[in-house]
Design an enzyme around this catalytic site. Structure first.
Site, PDB file in Angstrom:
ATOM      1  N   TYR A   1     -15.102  33.977   8.863  1.00 51.26           N
ATOM      2  CA  TYR A   1     -15.173  35.323   7.843  1.00 51.26           C
ATOM      3  C   TYR A   1     -14.430  34.687   6.555  1.00 51.26           C
ATOM      4  CZ  TYR A   1     -16.430  37.757  12.231  1.00 51.26           C
ATOM      5  OH  TYR A   1     -16.885  37.967  13.424  1.00 51.26           O
ATOM      6  N   ARG A   2     -13.998  33.266   6.454  1.00 57.08           N
ATOM      7  CA  ARG A   2     -12.953  32.738   5.452  1.00 57.08           C
ATOM      8  C   ARG A   2     -11.714  33.378   5.801  1.00 57.08           C
ATOM      9  NH1 ARG A   2     -17.053  30.353   4.885  1.00 57.08           N
ATOM     10  NH2 ARG A   2     -17.939  29.557   2.753  1.00 57.08           N
ATOM     11  N   LEU A   3     -11.414  33.547   6.921  1.00 54.81           N
ATOM     12  CA  LEU A   3      -9.803  33.927   7.381  1.00 54.81           C
ATOM     13  C   LEU A   3      -9.103  32.610   7.879  1.00 54.81           C
ATOM     14  CD1 LEU A   3     -10.605  37.323   8.798  1.00 54.81           C
ATOM     15  CD2 LEU A   3      -9.934  36.928   6.611  1.00 54.81           C
TER      16      LEU A   3
END
Length: 213
Positions: A190-192
């Site tokens: 999640y681009r985390l």
């Protein structure tokens, strides 16, 4: 060219605080050894070296890591090159390893200094003979009329030093980067992304904290 849809998710691994070691050089060594063993990386020793000149103009280029230990990170170059001129004006530099197949990055910042001449000599004469001649032939970063002129200089030196030891150029040698900051980045779903930084404290210890992606 439309690049809006050029993307992928990062799900290879996670980085957690309880897996990090207290010494960032040891943490670097663990990641570096894994990178060296990975068939996905052609050259894990390659890193981007960022410098800035006296006017604050930044410059970047790829160089090769040749040694690292508790003191720092060593590479070799021509001291009269553009990077050498930047370093003479501003000894604060940054390194960046991008091991994208592993979804990892490492940023390192610190002060740079020359290694002693004996260390430079030992490394220079361990290089292939062709590389030694190349270093002697090239006035790195200086203009030249043509490649033919450069190769002619190389072949002239090859004949001159046939059967002899090749002298290390006076302007050639090693630098050691003395780190005061590290960031270890692991791509996340999640681009985390997982980001942890080490900042050196006044007493020489390292403070570790997680950053938001």
């Amino acid at each position: 060219m439309k690049l809006h849809d050029e993307r992928r998710d990062y799900e290879r691994a996670q980085l957690r605080r309880n897996t990090l070691v207290a010494d960032p050089l040891v943490q670097f060594e663990q990641w570096f050894c894994a990178a060296k063993e990975s068939a996905a990386l052609a050259d894990p020793t390659a890193f981007t070296l960022a410098t800035a000149n006296a006017q604050g103009q930044p410059h970047q280029r790829i160089v090769l890591l040749k040694d690292f230990d508790a003191e720092g990170f060593v590479f070799f170059t021509n001291y009269t090159s553009d990077k050498g001129a930047d370093i003479a004006a501003n000894p604060q530099v940054a390194m960046h390893f991008a091991w994208l197949p592993l979804e990892q990055q490492i940023r390192i910042e610190g002060r740079i200094e020359k290694v002693d001449r004996a260390t430079s000599e030992a490394y220079f004469h361990s290089r292939p003979r062709e590389s030694q001649l190349g270093a002697l032939a090239s006035a790195q970063s200086q203009p030249i009329t043509s490649r033919d002129d450069l190769e002619a200089r190389y072949h002239e030196l090859t004949e001159r030093y046939q059967g002899q030891e090749i002298p290390m150029p006076e302007s050639w040698g090693g630098y050691r980067i003395l780190p005061s900051f590290f960031e270890f980045w692991q791509g996340g779903k999640y681009r985390l992304h997982d980001r942890f930084v080490y900042r050196q404290q006044a007493d020489g210890s390292w403070h570790i904290e997680r950053l938001q992606p």
